[in-house]
Design an enzyme around this catalytic site. Structure first.
Site, PDB file in Angstrom:
ATOM      1  N   GLU A  41      -1.344  -1.628  -5.914  1.00 31.23           N
ATOM      2  CA  GLU A  41      -1.821  -2.729  -4.913  1.00 31.23           C
ATOM      3  C   GLU A  41      -3.304  -2.757  -4.464  1.00 31.23           C
ATOM      4  OE1 GLU A  41       0.976  -0.713  -4.606  1.00 31.23           O
ATOM      5  OE2 GLU A  41       2.632  -2.250  -4.711  1.00 31.23           O
ATOM      6  N   HIS A  66      10.641  -1.654   4.454  1.00 30.97           N
ATOM      7  CA  HIS A  66      10.632  -3.136   3.716  1.00 30.97           C
ATOM      8  C   HIS A  66      10.598  -4.058   4.766  1.00 30.97           C
ATOM      9  CE1 HIS A  66      11.059  -0.953  -0.081  1.00 30.97           C
ATOM     10  NE2 HIS A  66      10.776  -2.011  -0.524  1.00 30.97           N
TER      11      HIS A  66
END
Ligand SMILES: Cc1ncc(C[n+]2csc(CCOP(=O)(O)OP(=O)(O)O)c2C)c(N)n1
Ligand SMILES: [Mg+2]
Lengths: 326, 334
Positions: free
Chosen positions: A60, A129
């Site tokens: 990322e 999440h």
């Protein structure tokens, strides 16, 4: 005007912008051959090829930095971070590189990247999440933060974000990609600043953004139908810079404000809007502003616990009735 | 490289040395603030690589030890000094400082203070070059300790997978601030680490500019040919502390002495004198000319330049009058 899904609106914006400018590229995990986790780039790999629809490794910070570096030379990357929870790993490049190069170079360099990422609490995805990170991005000077609540906004904002010369973060919601809404057939560009009155009213202003706009609208309908309370709903689609004038205008009209946020209350949208109300229109108030926010814990897995952690329309109804004494 | 080239390189290295020595003085006199990282000892690295590259055409990016790299790309020394003096005439109008010199016109894409930050940025610039179809390459200069950042591994992997035209130059001065490389890093030879990313690499003496130049030529040719990235490791040493706030007590005097004996400027100077291309008198005249330029032109310019206007404090945060922020010319009124 066609009714399309949220993901289709985002896909259409990608497609149009990539057709318009060969330097627009998209990058992210599984966005190419696999078509994107939420289908935002479906079919575009075949159309634009691997040099422009880039399947990245799971890095990322690395690929966000790579997109930023490419933007220094005029490329316009649309970077998808699969889930906002993973954007924590990219914060270094966003907060240290993208937003600071213009300032620290004395205006010589700019990083016109678009970073889109879905967050929010979906269906029992658990603590790692279910992050709601908008507050983190709002705190970064030099970053524009927008968050669409409708397919129309999602389409028009992405188009403006691609062409804008500043770095833009677009906060989307995992639960909203299949939501349907009308999007004009003709090309249009949505502002990246301001706010929108989603429902006119006179008794109390409900401030929402992204998914909470829908909770506000649901609550407003119920309050009008059953309790005779007329709520105004303001969609804060731009979280940074917040629309001071829009906030002031609505509160000066209704004299009451409730901010509805899916995130934890601390250092958040609600806190910031309350501060603006204080600074801009304190003497217009008939009641102390309130927040409807999440409980300050990691999101639990169990369905009942998860549901009890984040607010819902019924919590908005309760807060409004308490404020109005009805 | 002919003798004229070599003489020019010698002069340029000496200029960088003297420039940095003045920065030391400016800092002690409190005319330069912040963190200041100086380059003496490492001159052959940047000078050798940039002699093999195309300054002003190739894109260069580096860390906080950036004054020399900026000037080698084409930045005006007066503007660099003015930036250090925090003046409006500085490269970044006094907004950047020593660690953040930028000269985008000459494709010096910045000095960055986060160790490892430039690795992916350089890969991104290379991606842009590839997409646009240019002949340029991206060159990223960083230290040895930076290679322990995740960004190193993420960026080199992507650069290799996508065959990006980027040259990574590792200036291995054996230390990350006060931590010697063997105390922080499992593999001491940095050029070996990139084998894991299938990137060709080489390690050479970073004190001898002719060796650096030759190795850099090979590296630059490889990258420019479009076959992908390259990693060049240059063994070097910084003479001063990591920054001005570093006590520099962690290195032995013997070690320092050993390296100073292999000074990059002395090595080339002695070679040229021995080859009768240069005399000591000529060298001294060269030095005087440089010191005169610094003392009589560069420093006075920086000292006499105006400070930025506080009224412009918020300028440069966002692009000015960007029509797309409000929805563009064709934008619908919201
Ligand atoms: C992300 C980050 N961590 C730590 C630091 C503090 N720091 C600045 S320079 C440095 C050492 C870097 O050494 P190296 O990469 O070998 O470069 P050199 O200074 O030797 O040229 C450290 C730890 C920083 N600036 N950024
Ligand atoms: Mg080092």
């Amino acid at each position: 005007m066609a009714e399309i899904r949220f993901w289709e609106a985002i896909r259409r914006a990608h497609d149009e912008e990539m057709a318009n400018d060969p330097l627009v590229i998209a990058m992210g995990e599984d966005i190419g051959v696999a078509g994107g986790t939420y289908k935002a780039t479906q079919g575009l790999y075949d159309k634009y090829g691997p040099e422009r629809i880039i399947d990245t490794p799971i890095s990322e910070n690395g690929y966000t930095g790579l997109g930023i570096g490419a933007s220094f030379l005029g490329v316009r990357p649309i970077i998808e971070i699969m889930s906002v929870n993973f954007a924590w790993l990219a914060l270094d490049q966003i907060a240290n590189s993208a937003v600071k190069v213009r300032y620290m170079s004395g205006g010589q360099l700019t990083a016109p990247v678009v970073i889109r990422s879905p967050g929010g609490t979906a269906h029992q995805l658990g603590a790692q999440h279910s992050a709601r990170m908008e507050k983190v991005f709002m705190g970064i000077a030099g970053l524009r933060v927008v968050t669409p609540s409708t397919p129309r906004q999602a389409y028009g904002m992405l188009k403006s974000a691609v062409r804008c010369n500043d770095p833009v973060f677009i906060y989307e919601h995992e639960l909203m990609y299949n939501m349907k809404g009308e999007v004009p057939d003709a090309e249009f560009f949505h502002p990246l600043v301001g706010s929108e009155v989603a429902r006119e009213g006179k008794d109390v202003t409900l401030f929402g953004y992204n998914i909470s706009v829908h909770w506000c609208l649901e609550a407003a309908k119920l309050l009008a139908d059953k309790h005779g309370i007329n709520c105004e709903v303001v969609d804060l689609y731009c979280l940074s810079p917040l629309d001071r004038a829009g906030i002031k205008k609505s509160v000066s009209k209704t004299h009451r404000a409730i901010i509805v946020e899916e995130a934890e209350p601390a250092v958040g949208v609600g806190a910031e809007v309350m501060a603006i109300i204080n600074e801009e229109c304190f003497f217009e108030l008939d009641a102390a502003p309130k927040r409807v926010s999440a409980v300050n814990i990691p999101i639990p897995y169990n369905h009942a616990l998860e549901k009890a952690t984040i607010p819902h329309a019924k919590d908005v109804v309760k807060a409004v009735r308490a404020m109005m004494g009805k | 490289m002919n003798n004229t080239d070599k003489k020019r390189l010698l002069r340029d290295m000496l200029f960088s040395r003297r420039f940095e020595e003045h920065c030391y003085v400016g800092y002690v006199e409190r005319k330069i603030g912040g963190f200041l990282h100086l380059y003496p000892g490492q001159e052959a690295c940047a000078h050798g690589v940039m002699a093999a590259a195309k300054p002003g055409f190739d894109y260069v990016i580096t860390g906080y030890r950036d004054h020399v790299h900026a000037m080698l790309s084409g930045a005006d020394p007066k503007a660099v000094m003015a930036e250090l003096y925090a003046k409006e005439t500085g490269t970044c109008k006094g907004r950047g400082g020593s660690m953040h010199i930028f000269d985008v016109e000459h494709r010096f894409m910045g000095g960055y203070a986060l160790v490892g930050g430039p690795f992916p940025l350089a890969a991104g610039m290379a991606k842009a070059i590839k997409l646009k179809g240019g002949e340029e390459i991206a060159i990223c200069f960083l230290g040895d300790a930076a290679n322990n950042q995740g960004s190193f591994h993420e960026a080199l992997n992507m650069a290799s997978v996508w065959k990006l035209p980027v040259l990574y130059v590792c200036e291995n001065n054996l230390y990350g601030i006060g931590t010697r490389i063997d105390r922080s890093t499992a593999v001491l030879d940095q050029y070996k680490r990139v084998a894991g990313y299938n990137i060709p690499s080489e390690q050479v003496d970073g004190q001898d500019i002719e060796i650096v130049y030759k190795a850099a030529q090979k590296a630059v040719d490889h990258v420019r040919s479009g076959t992908g990235p390259y990693f060049l490791e240059l063994m070097t040493y910084r003479y001063r502390g990591h920054s001005m706030s570093d006590s520099n007590t962690y290195r032995s005097k013997d070690e320092e002495k050993e390296w100073i004996e292999r000074d990059p400027i002395n090595i080339l100077r002695e070679r040229l004198i021995k080859a009768k291309v240069l005399t000591m008198a000529e060298f001294k005249a060269m030095d005087k000319e440089i010191l005169d330029e610094i003392d009589n032109e560069i420093v006075p310019f920086a000292e006499q330049s105006p400070e930025p206007d506080v009224a412009e404090l918020e300028k440069y945060l966002f692009a000015e009058n960007d029509p797309w922020v409000t929805g563009g010319a064709q934008g619908e009124a919201s």
